[in-house]
Design a protein around this motif. Structure first.
Motif, PDB file in Angstrom:
ATOM      1  N   MET A  22       0.840  -1.210   0.000  1.00 34.33           N
ATOM      2  CA  MET A  22       0.000   0.000   0.000  1.00 34.33           C
ATOM      3  C   MET A  22       0.865   1.245   0.000  1.00 34.33           C
ATOM      4  N   VAL A  23       0.520   2.201  -0.862  1.00 35.45           N
ATOM      5  CA  VAL A  23       1.137   3.523  -0.864  1.00 35.45           C
ATOM      6  C   VAL A  23       0.035   4.570  -0.775  1.00 35.45           C
ATOM      7  N   HIS A  24       0.404   5.749  -0.334  1.00 35.75           N
ATOM      8  CA  HIS A  24      -0.542   6.865  -0.260  1.00 35.75           C
ATOM      9  C   HIS A  24       0.240   8.164  -0.085  1.00 35.75           C
ATOM     10  N   ALA A  25      -0.452   9.275  -0.053  1.00 30.80           N
ATOM     11  CA  ALA A  25       0.195  10.562   0.184  1.00 30.80           C
ATOM     12  C   ALA A  25       0.666  10.631   1.631  1.00 30.80           C
ATOM     13  N   PRO A  26       1.877  11.141   1.873  1.00 32.59           N
ATOM     14  CA  PRO A  26       2.347  11.259   3.262  1.00 32.59           C
ATOM     15  C   PRO A  26       1.497  12.254   4.026  1.00 32.59           C
ATOM     16  N   ARG A  27       1.240  11.941   5.278  1.00 27.79           N
ATOM     17  CA  ARG A  27       0.438  12.836   6.092  1.00 27.79           C
ATOM     18  C   ARG A  27       0.825  12.681   7.559  1.00 27.79           C
ATOM     19  N   THR A  80      -1.408   7.870  -9.508  1.00 23.36           N
ATOM     20  CA  THR A  80      -1.842   9.265  -9.397  1.00 23.36           C
ATOM     21  C   THR A  80      -3.204   9.467 -10.051  1.00 23.36           C
ATOM     22  N   ALA A  81      -3.362   8.893 -11.252  1.00 26.92           N
ATOM     23  CA  ALA A  81      -4.640   9.025 -11.963  1.00 26.92           C
ATOM     24  C   ALA A  81      -5.782   8.370 -11.197  1.00 26.92           C
ATOM     25  N   ALA A  82      -5.474   7.324 -10.433  1.00 25.08           N
ATOM     26  CA  ALA A  82      -6.489   6.632  -9.651  1.00 25.08           C
ATOM     27  C   ALA A  82      -6.737   7.280  -8.293  1.00 25.08           C
ATOM     28  N   GLY A  83      -6.058   8.399  -8.016  1.00 20.00           N
ATOM     29  CA  GLY A  83      -6.252   9.105  -6.760  1.00 20.00           C
ATOM     30  C   GLY A  83      -5.425   8.577  -5.610  1.00 20.00           C
ATOM     31  N   GLY A  84      -4.418   7.734  -5.924  1.00 17.19           N
ATOM     32  CA  GLY A  84      -3.621   7.123  -4.872  1.00 17.19           C
ATOM     33  C   GLY A  84      -2.729   8.066  -4.103  1.00 17.19           C
ATOM     34  N   PHE A  85      -2.430   9.235  -4.661  1.00 18.96           N
ATOM     35  CA  PHE A  85      -1.618  10.228  -3.967  1.00 18.96           C
ATOM     36  C   PHE A  85      -2.421  11.496  -3.668  1.00 18.96           C
ATOM     37  N   SER A  86      -3.733  11.355  -3.634  1.00 19.15           N
ATOM     38  CA  SER A  86      -4.605  12.513  -3.425  1.00 19.15           C
ATOM     39  C   SER A  86      -4.784  12.849  -1.955  1.00 19.15           C
ATOM     40  N   GLY A  87      -4.437  11.917  -1.082  1.00 16.69           N
ATOM     41  CA  GLY A  87      -4.648  12.121   0.345  1.00 16.69           C
ATOM     42  C   GLY A  87      -5.966  11.570   0.846  1.00 16.69           C
ATOM     43  N   VAL A  88      -6.810  11.080  -0.064  1.00 19.62           N
ATOM     44  CA  VAL A  88      -8.107  10.538   0.353  1.00 19.62           C
ATOM     45  C   VAL A  88      -8.218   9.036   0.091  1.00 19.62           C
ATOM     46  N   ARG A  89      -7.140   8.448  -0.463  1.00 22.99           N
ATOM     47  CA  ARG A  89      -7.203   7.019  -0.787  1.00 22.99           C
ATOM     48  C   ARG A  89      -5.882   6.343  -0.470  1.00 22.99           C
ATOM     49  N   ASP A  90      -5.961   5.178   0.162  1.00 21.12           N
ATOM     50  CA  ASP A  90      -4.814   4.297   0.301  1.00 21.12           C
ATOM     51  C   ASP A  90      -4.833   3.349  -0.888  1.00 21.12           C
ATOM     52  N   TYR A  91      -3.761   3.349  -1.674  1.00 20.62           N
ATOM     53  CA  TYR A  91      -3.730   2.573  -2.915  1.00 20.62           C
ATOM     54  C   TYR A  91      -3.055   1.225  -2.650  1.00 20.62           C
ATOM     55  N   ARG A  92      -3.799   0.130  -2.861  1.00 13.90           N
ATOM     56  CA  ARG A  92      -3.316  -1.205  -2.548  1.00 13.90           C
ATOM     57  C   ARG A  92      -3.253  -2.079  -3.801  1.00 13.90           C
ATOM     58  N   GLU A  93      -2.193  -2.872  -3.870  1.00 18.46           N
ATOM     59  CA  GLU A  93      -2.091  -3.884  -4.918  1.00 18.46           C
ATOM     60  C   GLU A  93      -1.351  -5.092  -4.356  1.00 18.46           C
ATOM     61  N   THR A  94      -1.692  -6.261  -4.862  1.00 17.10           N
ATOM     62  CA  THR A  94      -0.956  -7.460  -4.495  1.00 17.10           C
ATOM     63  C   THR A  94       0.326  -7.542  -5.321  1.00 17.10           C
ATOM     64  N   ALA A  95       1.247  -8.383  -4.860  1.00 21.22           N
ATOM     65  CA  ALA A  95       2.540  -8.483  -5.526  1.00 21.22           C
ATOM     66  C   ALA A  95       2.409  -8.947  -6.972  1.00 21.22           C
ATOM     67  N   ASP A  96       1.525  -9.901  -7.227  1.00 20.59           N
ATOM     68  CA  ASP A  96       1.378 -10.362  -8.611  1.00 20.59           C
ATOM     69  C   ASP A  96       0.810  -9.279  -9.508  1.00 20.59           C
TER      70      ASP A  96
END
Length: 236
Positions: free
Chosen positions: A167-172, A205-221
């Motif tokens: 998971m990545v997201h905007a630092p806060r 970024t386009a999916a809002g993962g660095f917007s501060g309102v979403r935690d962006y998650r993906e599995t390793a595969d």
């Protein structure tokens, strides 16, 4: 893959090229040899986490640390929140190892303290520059989130089970949840400097993962299929 097999795969390779993001111009050169790379450039630490302002407490308990020597490698497992206390135990364990003994840093963490994470990343990069092979690993059922992603990126190769989650997201800030465009841009620059694909950054970024309102998650595969260059080796 067994610990012994991971140990056998650890070796030395050519230098890892620095990757820089300047403003909105992004360039990337990816290569993924099977061996751990030894850096010949100054790699920049990365933080992608909320940053607690106070020392570890009941709210932010230290991650546990364990050491497991098997064959030609040592496994250092960090499980829990990255705090100053966890940092001290991690650095003590890392520095106590025989010179150049290969290490696999196994991670399961929701993130933690920015300053402690920076120092842990710096320590891993310094060990690699000094000639120690340091890989990172996230196993099936575990997750590596926020600050943990930066620590994971400091190693090479970077192993993960297919269903391990990142998971990545905007630092806060932990105390008020605030974020700034400048801190987010700095974080993205550092992610790319550690090897993350700029094309993947753009998708997040386009999916809002660095917007501060979403935690962006993906599995390793999924990360591998997306060409993120976060995971370099999927465990089978």
């Amino acid at each position: 893959m067994s610990v012994q097999a991971l140990g056998r795969k650890i070796g030395f390779g050519v230098a890892l090229g620095g990757l820089l993001l300047v403003g909105s111009a992004i360039s990337h050169a990816a290569s993924e040899p099977a061996a751990i790379r030894q850096s010949s450039v100054s790699l920049i630490p990365v933080t992608v986490n909320p940053a607690p302002a106070a020392p570890a407490s009941a709210e932010f308990p230290d991650a546990t640390m364990s050491r497991n020597d098997q064959g030609d490698a040592t496994i250092l497992r960090l499980d829990g929140i990255i705090t100053p206390g966890a940092e001290r135990r991690f650095l003590d364990a890392l520095h106590a190892l025989p010179a150049r003994r290969p290490v696999v840093v196994e991670l399961s963490s929701p993130g933690g303290f920015t300053a402690a994470g920076y120092r842990m990343i710096d320590a891993v990069l310094a060990e690699r520059r000094g000639g120690r092979a340091v890989a990172t690993l996230v196993r099936d059922g575990d997750s590596c989130e926020s600050m943990c992603v930066g620590l994971y990126l400091a190693g090479y190769p970077r192993y993960a089970a297919p269903r391990a989650e990142f998971m990545v997201h905007a630092p806060r800030m932990a105390e008020n949840g605030r974020m700034t465009m400048r801190s987010t841009q700095t974080m993205v620059q550092r992610l790319v400097s550690l090897g993350v694909s700029p094309a993947w950054i753009q998708r997040v970024t386009a999916a809002g993962g660095f917007s501060g309102v979403r935690d962006y998650r993906e599995t390793a595969d999924r990360l591998t299929a997306d060409g993120a260059n976060i995971v370099t080796d999927l465990l089978r």
